[in-house]
Design an enzyme around this catalytic site. Structure first.
Site, short mmCIF file in Angstrom:
data_model
loop_
_atom_site.label_atom_id
_atom_site.label_comp_id
_atom_site.label_asym_id
_atom_site.label_seq_id
_atom_site.Cartn_x
_atom_site.Cartn_y
_atom_site.Cartn_z
N GLY A 76 0.83 -1.20 0.00
CA GLY A 76 0.00 0.00 0.00
C GLY A 76 0.87 1.24 0.00
O GLY A 76 1.94 1.26 -0.61
N THR A 100 -3.71 -3.19 6.93
CA THR A 100 -4.69 -3.50 5.89
C THR A 100 -3.99 -4.17 4.71
O THR A 100 -3.08 -3.60 4.12
CB THR A 100 -5.41 -2.24 5.39
OG1 THR A 100 -4.48 -1.35 4.79
CG2 THR A 100 -6.17 -1.55 6.51
N ASN A 104 -3.74 -4.86 1.14
CA ASN A 104 -4.29 -4.23 -0.07
C ASN A 104 -4.39 -5.27 -1.19
O ASN A 104 -3.41 -5.93 -1.51
CB ASN A 104 -3.40 -3.06 -0.49
CG ASN A 104 -3.44 -1.90 0.49
OD1 ASN A 104 -3.36 -2.09 1.71
ND2 ASN A 104 -3.56 -0.69 -0.02
N GLU A 106 -8.92 -2.59 0.82
CA GLU A 106 -8.00 -2.89 1.92
C GLU A 106 -8.71 -3.69 2.99
O GLU A 106 -9.73 -3.25 3.50
CB GLU A 106 -7.51 -1.59 2.57
CG GLU A 106 -6.78 -0.65 1.63
CD GLU A 106 -6.26 0.57 2.38
OE1 GLU A 106 -5.87 0.44 3.55
OE2 GLU A 106 -6.26 1.66 1.78
N HIS A 157 -7.43 -10.56 13.23
CA HIS A 157 -6.70 -11.71 13.74
C HIS A 157 -5.22 -11.34 13.77
O HIS A 157 -4.76 -10.58 12.91
CB HIS A 157 -6.92 -12.91 12.80
CG HIS A 157 -6.07 -14.09 13.13
ND1 HIS A 157 -6.34 -14.92 14.18
CD2 HIS A 157 -4.94 -14.58 12.54
CE1 HIS A 157 -5.43 -15.87 14.24
NE2 HIS A 157 -4.56 -15.69 13.26
N TYR A 165 2.60 -10.30 2.34
CA TYR A 165 2.65 -9.69 1.01
C TYR A 165 2.86 -10.78 -0.04
O TYR A 165 3.53 -11.77 0.21
CB TYR A 165 3.81 -8.69 0.92
CG TYR A 165 3.57 -7.42 1.71
CD1 TYR A 165 2.63 -6.49 1.29
CD2 TYR A 165 4.31 -7.16 2.86
CE1 TYR A 165 2.42 -5.32 2.02
CE2 TYR A 165 4.11 -5.99 3.58
CZ TYR A 165 3.16 -5.08 3.16
OH TYR A 165 2.95 -3.92 3.88
N ARG A 225 -20.77 1.40 6.43
CA ARG A 225 -20.89 2.87 6.47
C ARG A 225 -20.12 3.46 5.30
O ARG A 225 -19.22 2.82 4.75
CB ARG A 225 -20.35 3.44 7.79
CG ARG A 225 -18.83 3.27 7.98
CD ARG A 225 -18.31 4.19 9.07
NE ARG A 225 -16.90 3.98 9.38
CZ ARG A 225 -15.89 4.66 8.81
NH1 ARG A 225 -16.12 5.58 7.89
NH2 ARG A 225 -14.64 4.42 9.16
N PHE A 239 -12.20 12.86 8.38
CA PHE A 239 -12.34 13.19 9.79
C PHE A 239 -11.55 14.46 10.13
O PHE A 239 -10.73 14.92 9.34
CB PHE A 239 -11.87 12.03 10.65
CG PHE A 239 -12.74 10.80 10.50
CD1 PHE A 239 -13.94 10.68 11.20
CD2 PHE A 239 -12.39 9.79 9.61
CE1 PHE A 239 -14.76 9.58 11.03
CE2 PHE A 239 -13.21 8.67 9.45
CZ PHE A 239 -14.40 8.58 10.16
N1 RBF Z 1 -9.99 6.14 5.19
C1 RBF Z 1 -10.68 7.29 5.10
O1 RBF Z 1 -10.20 8.24 4.50
N2 RBF Z 1 -11.93 7.43 5.65
C2 RBF Z 1 -12.53 6.42 6.34
O2 RBF Z 1 -13.64 6.60 6.81
C3 RBF Z 1 -11.81 5.18 6.47
N3 RBF Z 1 -12.35 4.14 7.13
C4 RBF Z 1 -11.66 2.96 7.23
C5 RBF Z 1 -12.21 1.90 7.93
C6 RBF Z 1 -11.54 0.69 8.05
C7 RBF Z 1 -12.15 -0.45 8.79
C8 RBF Z 1 -10.25 0.55 7.45
C9 RBF Z 1 -9.49 -0.74 7.57
C10 RBF Z 1 -9.69 1.61 6.76
C11 RBF Z 1 -10.39 2.82 6.64
N4 RBF Z 1 -9.85 3.91 5.95
C12 RBF Z 1 -10.54 5.08 5.86
C13 RBF Z 1 -8.62 3.74 5.18
C14 RBF Z 1 -7.35 4.21 5.83
O3 RBF Z 1 -7.23 5.58 5.60
C15 RBF Z 1 -6.23 3.41 5.15
O4 RBF Z 1 -6.33 2.05 5.50
C16 RBF Z 1 -4.87 3.93 5.48
O5 RBF Z 1 -4.73 5.23 5.03
C17 RBF Z 1 -3.81 3.07 4.81
O6 RBF Z 1 -3.90 3.15 3.42
P1 ADP Z 2 0.62 -1.34 3.31
O1 ADP Z 2 0.56 0.14 3.28
O2 ADP Z 2 1.77 -1.91 2.54
O3 ADP Z 2 -0.69 -2.00 2.95
P2 ADP Z 2 -0.02 -1.83 6.10
O4 ADP Z 2 0.59 -1.03 7.21
O5 ADP Z 2 -1.44 -1.56 5.73
O6 ADP Z 2 0.93 -1.71 4.84
O7 ADP Z 2 0.16 -3.36 6.50
C1 ADP Z 2 -0.42 -4.32 5.69
C2 ADP Z 2 0.33 -5.64 5.66
O8 ADP Z 2 0.45 -6.19 6.97
C3 ADP Z 2 -0.45 -6.67 4.86
O9 ADP Z 2 -0.15 -6.60 3.48
C4 ADP Z 2 0.00 -7.99 5.48
O10 ADP Z 2 1.15 -8.47 4.81
C5 ADP Z 2 0.36 -7.62 6.91
N1 ADP Z 2 -0.61 -8.04 7.92
C6 ADP Z 2 -0.26 -8.68 9.07
N2 ADP Z 2 -1.34 -8.92 9.82
C7 ADP Z 2 -2.42 -8.44 9.14
C8 ADP Z 2 -3.82 -8.41 9.42
N3 ADP Z 2 -4.31 -8.93 10.54
N4 ADP Z 2 -4.64 -7.85 8.48
C9 ADP Z 2 -4.13 -7.32 7.35
N5 ADP Z 2 -2.82 -7.32 7.04
C10 ADP Z 2 -1.95 -7.87 7.92
MG MG Z 3 -2.59 -1.47 3.71
#
Ligand code: RBF
Ligand code: ADP
Ligand code: MG
Length: 172
Positions: free
Chosen positions: A24, A36, A38, A105, A110, A117, A130, A135
């Site tokens: 990501g 998250t 991706n 994402e 867990h 990756y 939602r 924010f």
């Molecule tokens: N990003 C937003 O800009 N607005 C949101 O309301 C928002 N809600 C999220 C809810 C969940 C459960 C998750 C996992 C992500 C959400 N994000 C949201 C994305 C978040 O900004 C993003 O995962 C990080 O910026 C990493 O790319």
């Molecule tokens: P990126 O910006 O590269 O997506 P993140 O900080 O969102 O980085 O971390 C995501 C990575 O973390 C996933 O690609 C995966 O390899 C790892 N990971 C470990 N535990 C989890 C989990 N419970 N849910 C999602 N991703 C996880």
């Molecule tokens: Mg991510």
């Protein structure tokens, strides 16, 4: 920020998605407490350039509203092939406002203890929770994402969603 309400709007037919986990934007979601995974999205314009799986991902991202979804997921090529609850974000991440393409994402609710990756991720998306929002602060975003996790954990406990971990989709 007006108060945020959540409810599970169950999809008429749950979306079964599969693809590779890609990197990501390095915003440090993991450090903030919500890693998250991706999902790779093939943005090719010609439909015949897509595999069936890629087409399903594109259809999902092109035809469903952006926002937070409740899902089940499995790291299908991992050591831990359990099926876990997911709070999933689909869209533009308006809080940051710098994405050129939508993302899918998945925050798997867990503790895996290691990254996954490039592994294959399977998802069954059950319902919409939602819309995505902008924010007033990062703290507020984090607080609401944590609340999404709690909400999805509870909503997926409903017996009507209990069949998914045992579905053949996750056994293949
Ligand atoms: N990003 C937003 O800009 N607005 C949101 O309301 C928002 N809600 C999220 C809810 C969940 C459960 C998750 C996992 C992500 C959400 N994000 C949201 C994305 C978040 O900004 C993003 O995962 C990080 O910026 C990493 O790319
Ligand atoms: P990126 O910006 O590269 O997506 P993140 O900080 O969102 O980085 O971390 C995501 C990575 O973390 C996933 O690609 C995966 O390899 C790892 N990971 C470990 N535990 C989890 C989990 N419970 N849910 C999602 N991703 C996880
Ligand atoms: Mg991510």
């Amino acid at each position: 920020m007006a108060s945020l309400t959540r409810s599970l709007a169950v999809l008429e037919s749950p979306a079964k998605l599969a693809g590779t986990v890609v990197h990501g934007f390095g915003r440090g979601s993991a450090q903030l407490g919500f890693p998250t995974a991706n999902l790779c999205i093939n943005w090719a314009e010609k439909a015949d350039a897509l595999t069936a799986e890629e087409r399903d991902v594109r259809t999902f991202v092109d035809s469903n509203r952006t926002g937070i979804y409740a899902a089940w997921a499995q790291v299908a090529t991992g050591e831990d092939r359990g099926v876990y609850k997911v709070a999933m974000s689909v869209g533009w991440n308006p809080h940051f406002g710098d994405l050129e393409r939508k993302t899918i994402e998945a925050w798997l609710l867990h503790d895996f203890g290691a990254d996954f990756y490039d592994r294959r991720l399977k998802l069954v998306v059950v319902g919409f929770v939602r819309p995505e929002l902008k924010f007033d602060s990062l703290d507020e975003l984090i607080k609401e994402i944590q609340a999404d996790g709690d909400f999805c954990r509870g909503a997926l406990d409903d017996p009507s969603h209990a069949r998914w971990p045992g579905d053949p989709f996750f056994a293949a």
